[in-house]
Design a protein around this motif. Structure first.
Motif, PDB file in Angstrom:
ATOM      1  N   TYR A 202     -17.783 -19.165  74.190  1.00  0.00           N
ATOM      2  CA  TYR A 202     -17.168 -20.488  74.186  1.00  0.00           C
ATOM      3  C   TYR A 202     -15.974 -20.552  73.232  1.00  0.00           C
ATOM      4  O   TYR A 202     -15.884 -19.777  72.283  1.00  0.00           O
ATOM      5  N   PRO A 203     -15.068 -21.513  73.447  1.00  0.00           N
ATOM      6  CA  PRO A 203     -14.000 -21.737  72.462  1.00  0.00           C
ATOM      7  C   PRO A 203     -14.596 -22.268  71.168  1.00  0.00           C
ATOM      8  O   PRO A 203     -15.697 -22.838  71.158  1.00  0.00           O
ATOM      9  N   VAL A 204     -13.874 -22.070  70.080  1.00  0.00           N
ATOM     10  CA  VAL A 204     -14.319 -22.579  68.778  1.00  0.00           C
ATOM     11  C   VAL A 204     -13.291 -23.586  68.287  1.00  0.00           C
ATOM     12  O   VAL A 204     -12.083 -23.363  68.374  1.00  0.00           O
ATOM     13  N   PHE A 205     -13.783 -24.715  67.796  1.00  0.00           N
ATOM     14  CA  PHE A 205     -12.916 -25.799  67.342  1.00  0.00           C
ATOM     15  C   PHE A 205     -12.920 -25.859  65.818  1.00  0.00           C
ATOM     16  O   PHE A 205     -13.975 -25.934  65.195  1.00  0.00           O
ATOM     17  N   VAL A 206     -11.721 -25.795  65.243  1.00  0.00           N
ATOM     18  CA  VAL A 206     -11.552 -25.879  63.798  1.00  0.00           C
ATOM     19  C   VAL A 206     -10.799 -27.166  63.492  1.00  0.00           C
ATOM     20  O   VAL A 206      -9.707 -27.401  64.024  1.00  0.00           O
ATOM     21  N   PHE A 207     -11.386 -27.999  62.634  1.00  0.00           N
ATOM     22  CA  PHE A 207     -10.799 -29.297  62.316  1.00  0.00           C
ATOM     23  C   PHE A 207     -10.390 -29.332  60.843  1.00  0.00           C
ATOM     24  O   PHE A 207     -11.166 -28.986  59.959  1.00  0.00           O
ATOM     25  N   PHE A 208      -9.159 -29.753  60.609  1.00  0.00           N
ATOM     26  CA  PHE A 208      -8.651 -29.916  59.248  1.00  0.00           C
ATOM     27  C   PHE A 208      -7.650 -31.058  59.287  1.00  0.00           C
ATOM     28  O   PHE A 208      -6.917 -31.214  60.264  1.00  0.00           O
ATOM     29  N   HIS A 209      -7.598 -31.856  58.248  1.00  0.00           N
ATOM     30  CA  HIS A 209      -6.683 -32.996  58.268  1.00  0.00           C
ATOM     31  C   HIS A 209      -5.229 -32.546  58.342  1.00  0.00           C
ATOM     32  O   HIS A 209      -4.440 -33.059  59.140  1.00  0.00           O
ATOM     33  N   GLN A 210      -4.865 -31.568  57.529  1.00  0.00           N
ATOM     34  CA  GLN A 210      -3.479 -31.127  57.464  1.00  0.00           C
ATOM     35  C   GLN A 210      -3.181 -30.058  58.511  1.00  0.00           C
ATOM     36  O   GLN A 210      -3.983 -29.148  58.731  1.00  0.00           O
ATOM     37  N   PRO A 211      -2.002 -30.136  59.140  1.00  0.00           N
ATOM     38  CA  PRO A 211      -1.575 -29.080  60.067  1.00  0.00           C
ATOM     39  C   PRO A 211      -1.241 -27.802  59.296  1.00  0.00           C
ATOM     40  O   PRO A 211      -1.064 -27.808  58.075  1.00  0.00           O
ATOM     41  N   ILE A 212      -1.133 -26.721  60.014  1.00  0.00           N
ATOM     42  CA  ILE A 212      -0.657 -25.463  59.443  1.00  0.00           C
ATOM     43  C   ILE A 212       0.815 -25.612  59.070  1.00  0.00           C
ATOM     44  O   ILE A 212       1.591 -26.224  59.809  1.00  0.00           O
ATOM     45  N   ASN A 213       1.188 -25.084  57.924  1.00  0.00           N
ATOM     46  CA  ASN A 213       2.576 -25.182  57.469  1.00  0.00           C
ATOM     47  C   ASN A 213       3.555 -24.731  58.553  1.00  0.00           C
ATOM     48  O   ASN A 213       3.338 -23.724  59.226  1.00  0.00           O
ATOM     49  N   GLY A 214       4.643 -25.491  58.707  1.00  0.00           N
ATOM     50  CA  GLY A 214       5.702 -25.086  59.609  1.00  0.00           C
ATOM     51  C   GLY A 214       5.441 -25.353  61.078  1.00  0.00           C
ATOM     52  O   GLY A 214       6.266 -25.004  61.917  1.00  0.00           O
ATOM     53  N   PRO A 237      -0.278 -24.450  49.866  1.00  0.00           N
ATOM     54  CA  PRO A 237      -0.251 -23.055  49.410  1.00  0.00           C
ATOM     55  C   PRO A 237      -1.233 -22.134  50.119  1.00  0.00           C
ATOM     56  O   PRO A 237      -0.984 -20.931  50.222  1.00  0.00           O
ATOM     57  N   GLU A 238      -2.354 -22.693  50.594  1.00  0.00           N
ATOM     58  CA  GLU A 238      -3.365 -21.842  51.242  1.00  0.00           C
ATOM     59  C   GLU A 238      -3.179 -21.698  52.748  1.00  0.00           C
ATOM     60  O   GLU A 238      -3.999 -21.087  53.434  1.00  0.00           O
ATOM     61  N   SER A 239      -2.111 -22.252  53.278  1.00  0.00           N
ATOM     62  CA  SER A 239      -1.918 -22.244  54.726  1.00  0.00           C
ATOM     63  C   SER A 239      -1.890 -20.837  55.300  1.00  0.00           C
ATOM     64  O   SER A 239      -2.540 -20.547  56.322  1.00  0.00           O
ATOM     65  N   ASP A 240      -1.136 -19.942  54.672  1.00  0.00           N
ATOM     66  CA  ASP A 240      -1.016 -18.576  55.195  1.00  0.00           C
ATOM     67  C   ASP A 240      -2.366 -17.868  55.206  1.00  0.00           C
ATOM     68  O   ASP A 240      -2.644 -17.060  56.103  1.00  0.00           O
TER      69      ASP A 240
END
Length: 349
Positions: A202-214, A237-240
């Motif tokens: 199955y697909p996996v869903f990851v939820f976070f308030h902030q989008p990935i940088n850029g 800072p932890e986006s990468d």
């Protein structure tokens, strides 16, 4: 593009207008019967909304908007398997605001499972002079209201669960900043959860308030300032590090909010170079799907996109694809122009 200050003024006027006209659409009897389609082989259906910004000082707007959306979900032909809030549930993280959210949710029965993710507004409280939550407030308050609303016991700002075979991985900032604070422990946990999820078909869903940088037009789409640093409006800072982990897996769908943009396709050239759904390539040459949700309560004209309160997505999982359907929950209508189909990559065993 017109000046940002003028855009903000227009945004306030439009927000009031859209809030007033949304219930009119609802009273006109727009169809809600197809909000989920289990008879067509749908394995999982869930709604995701963001940035409700519940505020005790403006309950007529934020609380009423949420009530209208939940009423639409209540009437689904087939009951939703889950409802996800991707942060900024409250405007300041105050107990009074969490109480309004919890009481509003208690009046409805929209889904079998509720998932809550914290946003920067939910963690801002301790930095405000009128904050009256417990001293260790943010984690204590979030875990308390997660239990009240979802009946789920959690120990951290991040947690996961499985619904109909699909992993729901909820990330959370661990400190009070506009950007997210993501500890090494949370990153290690994320990889462990994705390892487990990757063993399924199955697909996996990851939820976070902030989008990935850029992504989604960032950093410019955050404050419309050409001088913004690259991390503005994103994870930070932890986006990468988050991206590095996500790229090791297939069938990842990353869902965020935060930047208050409406629905917009890659073909919409007017204004900011923002799209609601974008893609990153993973280490296998397959796609990571990035979905940015509109603000449920506060549409923002500065993004020059589909601007209506009460909007979000319904995700329908089928054997070989995920259908991401744009919906105005406040008016009970689909916005099909912004629908997206994501193929499910066969799992290599």
């Amino acid at each position: 593009m017109f000046p940002v200050i003028l855009a903000k003024i227009i945004s306030v006027i439009l927000s009031a207008f859209m809030f007033i006209t949304t219930p009119v659409n609802l009273l006109m009897g727009k169809s809600t019967k197809e909000i989920a389609r289990k008879e067509d082989g749908c394995i999982l259906s869930f709604a995701a909304i963001s940035d409700t910004h519940i505020d005790e000082k403006t309950p007529f707007i934020s609380q009423t908007m949420l009530e209208m959306g939940l009423a639409d979900m209540d009437k689904a032909k087939d009951r939703l398997d889950a409802l996800v809030f991707t942060g900024d549930i409250t405007n300041h993280g105050y107990i009074e605001q969490w109480d309004i959210f919890a009481s509003t949710m208690a009046e409805h029965d929209a889904a079998d499972n509720v998932f809550m993710v914290t946003g920067n507004h939910d963690t801002w409280g301790p930095n405000r002079e009128d904050f009256t939550n417990p001293v260790d407030g943010v984690l204590t308050t979030f875990t308390k209201y997660n239990k009240i609303v979802s009946d789920r016991d959690i120990d951290n700002m991040y947690y996961s669960d499985v619904v109909n075979g699909c992993y729901f991985i909820c990330l959370g900032s661990e400190a009070d900043h506009t950007c997210a604070t993501v500890s090494d422990a949370q990153l290690e946990w994320l990889r462990g959860e994705l390892d487990k999820a990757s063993r399924t078909s199955y697909p996996v869903f990851v939820f976070f308030h902030q989008p990935i940088n850029g992504t989604h037009g960032l950093p410019y789409s955050w404050e419309l300032d050409e001088e913004d640093p690259p991390e503005e409006g994103g994870i930070g800072p932890e986006s990468d590090k988050v991206v590095e982990i996500l790229k090791d897996y297939d069938n990842v769908i990353y869902v965020s909010g935060h930047i208050h943009s409406g629905f917009k396709t890659e073909d919409d050239k007017l204004g900011v170079e923002y799209a609601s759904v974008e893609y990153l390539e993973n280490n296998r040459g397959n796609k990571i799907t990035l979905v940015n949700l509109p603000s449920f309560t506060n549409p923002d004209v500065t993004r020059m996109s589909h601007l209506v309160s009460g909007c979000g997505y319904v995700f329908e999982v089928y054997e070989d694809h995920v259908l991401i359907r744009a919906r105005n929950f406040g008016a009970g209508t689909w916005v099909t122009k912004y629908d997206v189909t994501v193929p499910v990559v066969p799992v290599m065993r």
